[in-house]
Structures are given as structure tokens and as C-alpha cells.
Design a protein around this motif. Structure first.
Motif, PDB file in Angstrom:
ATOM      1  N   ASN A  33       0.837  -1.295  -0.238  1.00 61.06           N
ATOM      2  CA  ASN A  33      -0.052   0.026   0.065  1.00 61.06           C
ATOM      3  C   ASN A  33       0.800   1.094  -0.035  1.00 61.06           C
ATOM      4  O   ASN A  33       1.227   1.525   1.103  1.00 61.06           O
ATOM      5  CB  ASN A  33      -0.972   0.188   1.275  1.00 61.06           C
ATOM      6  CG  ASN A  33      -1.973   0.924   1.128  1.00 61.06           C
ATOM      7  OD1 ASN A  33      -1.602   1.969   0.494  1.00 61.06           O
ATOM      8  ND2 ASN A  33      -3.129   0.726   1.811  1.00 61.06           N
ATOM      9  N   ILE A  36      -0.316   4.708   1.808  1.00 56.29           N
ATOM     10  CA  ILE A  36      -0.153   4.572   3.353  1.00 56.29           C
ATOM     11  C   ILE A  36       1.343   5.132   3.503  1.00 56.29           C
ATOM     12  O   ILE A  36       1.727   5.986   4.506  1.00 56.29           O
ATOM     13  CB  ILE A  36      -0.515   3.428   3.988  1.00 56.29           C
ATOM     14  CG1 ILE A  36      -1.935   3.067   3.817  1.00 56.29           C
ATOM     15  CG2 ILE A  36       0.063   3.311   5.240  1.00 56.29           C
ATOM     16  CD1 ILE A  36      -2.946   4.135   4.547  1.00 56.29           C
ATOM     17  N   VAL A 107      -1.433   0.046   7.744  1.00 55.58           N
ATOM     18  CA  VAL A 107      -1.979  -0.616   7.023  1.00 55.58           C
ATOM     19  C   VAL A 107      -3.170  -1.686   7.446  1.00 55.58           C
ATOM     20  O   VAL A 107      -3.942  -1.807   7.122  1.00 55.58           O
ATOM     21  CB  VAL A 107      -0.895  -1.555   6.066  1.00 55.58           C
ATOM     22  CG1 VAL A 107      -1.575  -2.665   5.352  1.00 55.58           C
ATOM     23  CG2 VAL A 107      -0.132  -0.615   5.344  1.00 55.58           C
ATOM     24  N   GLN A 137       0.374  -8.243   3.956  1.00 54.21           N
ATOM     25  CA  GLN A 137       0.326  -7.060   3.202  1.00 54.21           C
ATOM     26  C   GLN A 137       0.991  -5.842   3.952  1.00 54.21           C
ATOM     27  O   GLN A 137       2.025  -5.159   3.539  1.00 54.21           O
ATOM     28  CB  GLN A 137      -0.970  -6.589   2.623  1.00 54.21           C
ATOM     29  CG  GLN A 137      -0.774  -5.226   1.813  1.00 54.21           C
ATOM     30  CD  GLN A 137      -2.266  -4.775   1.520  1.00 54.21           C
ATOM     31  OE1 GLN A 137      -3.299  -5.143   2.038  1.00 54.21           O
ATOM     32  NE2 GLN A 137      -2.091  -4.016   0.437  1.00 54.21           N
ATOM     33  N   ALA A 138       0.856  -5.856   5.131  1.00 53.64           N
ATOM     34  CA  ALA A 138       1.411  -4.794   5.970  1.00 53.64           C
ATOM     35  C   ALA A 138       2.811  -5.114   6.234  1.00 53.64           C
ATOM     36  O   ALA A 138       3.604  -4.101   6.251  1.00 53.64           O
ATOM     37  CB  ALA A 138       0.897  -4.923   7.396  1.00 53.64           C
ATOM     38  N   THR A 141       4.628  -4.065   3.028  1.00 51.04           N
ATOM     39  CA  THR A 141       4.547  -2.409   2.904  1.00 51.04           C
ATOM     40  C   THR A 141       5.628  -2.039   3.630  1.00 51.04           C
ATOM     41  O   THR A 141       6.364  -1.054   3.275  1.00 51.04           O
ATOM     42  CB  THR A 141       3.095  -1.825   3.272  1.00 51.04           C
ATOM     43  OG1 THR A 141       2.090  -2.603   2.261  1.00 51.04           O
ATOM     44  CG2 THR A 141       3.032  -0.430   2.987  1.00 51.04           C
TER      45      THR A 141
END
Length: 174
Positions: A33, A36, A107, A137-138, A141
Motif C-alpha cells: 500500500n 499509506i 496498513v 500486506q502490512a 509494505t
């Protein structure tokens, strides 16, 4: 004006990457992301009304491309900016480690907040199956955040913008 142009270019590139990545990777959690990351950089290193407006605009651009509920991404991105801003006002140094931590939790908070606002607070009890992919995903990222921060810092120096808050003596433009 330079700050607006810099973050507009990076937001457009980030949204293009995220949109193209969704077509390339079938597993959405592998796509970082980037918006962010940009919002956290704005919150940690740029204070005032203009960075807040930029964070809102980046979230609104995300809504325009992929938002099912208009204004939801704009709200969540602005919240991440405000949390980053508050953290930077409480700490003496807003370094990459702080940024990575804020990105990771930003995220997760953005995704859970979006679910809670769009479907009601009660829907959070059914988010268990999405937590592993959300955590992945966090993590991805947060893993690329230092590289994005570094690239942003380089471009800020090239165009004559300060790279940090006034409280951080190591990040002032020289």
C-alpha cells in the motif's frame, strides 16, 4: 508548490503500480500500500495544513480508482497522516524505524477501519480469515517503506525541500 508536485507524482505512480499489480498478482496481499507510505512520510516530516490536504487528496484519488464507498479511503488515509503527525510531534526523531512501524500498523488499521466503517463495527468479529493476508500486506509494505522514504528524501533534496521536521536536527536541509 514543489511539495504538491512531488507527492502528486508519487501518488500517481503508486496508484498506477497498485492498479497494475492487482492485474498481475492474483494474491492482493503481495501488493504494498504505497499511499499509506506516502501519508506516513507526510505526517512524520511535513507539518501544516498543506500536507493534511495532500493526504486527503491521495486517499480521495484512491477512492476514485478503487473505492466502493466514496470518501472512505480519503478518511482512512487522513487518519494515518494525523497519527503519523502526532507521533512525530511527540518524538524527537522521526527516523525510518518509526516510519516502518507506523506504516505496518497504518496498513492494518486502514483495512480494519475500512471494514468497520463500511460494514459496521460488528463485522470486525468476522475478519479472522483476512488477518493472515492483511498481516502479510502490512509486512511487505513496511519492508519497502525505507526504500520509498529514501527515494522521497532524495527527490526532496533535489528540488530543495527540507527532508524532515524542524525538531529533527539530522534531517534539516543543508
Amino acid at each position: 508548490m514543489r511539495l504538491i508536485l512531488l507527492f502528486a507524482v508519487f501518488a500517481i505512480l503508486g496508484l498506477a503500480f497498485e492498479s497494475a499489480g492487482a492485474r498481475i498478482f492474483s494474491f492482493r496481499a503481495l501488493i504494498p500500500n504505497l499511499i499509506i507510505i506516502l501519508a506516513v512520510d507526510l505526517g512524520l516530516r511535513h507539518h501544516g495544513v498543506l500536507p493534511a490536504i495532500l493526504a486527503f487528496a491521495m486517499g480521495y484519488a484512491t477512492d476514485a480508482l478503487a473505492g466502493s464507498h466514496p470518501g472512505l479511503n480519503a478518511f482512512m488515509t487522513t487518519m494515518v497522516f494525523l497519527v503519523s503527525y502526532e507521533i512525530s510531534t511527540r518524538l524527537m526523531v522521526a527516523n525510518a524505524g518509526v516510519g516502518v512501524t507506523v506504516v505496518f500498523f497504518g496498513v492494518i488499521a486502514t483495512a480494519l477501519g475500512t471494514v468497520a466503517i463500511a460494514n459496521g463495527i460488528g463485522s470486525l468479529s468476522s475478519t479472522g480469515p483476512m488477518l493472515p493476508s492483511l498481516t502479510l500486506q502490512a509486512f511487505i509494505t513496511a519492508l519497502i517503506a525505507p526504500f520509498v522514504f529514501s527515494i522521497l528524501a532524495t527527490f526532496k533534496r533535489l528540488i530543495g525541500l527540507p527532508d524532515g521536521t524542524a525538531r529533527d536536527p539530522h534531517s534539516r536541509a543543508r
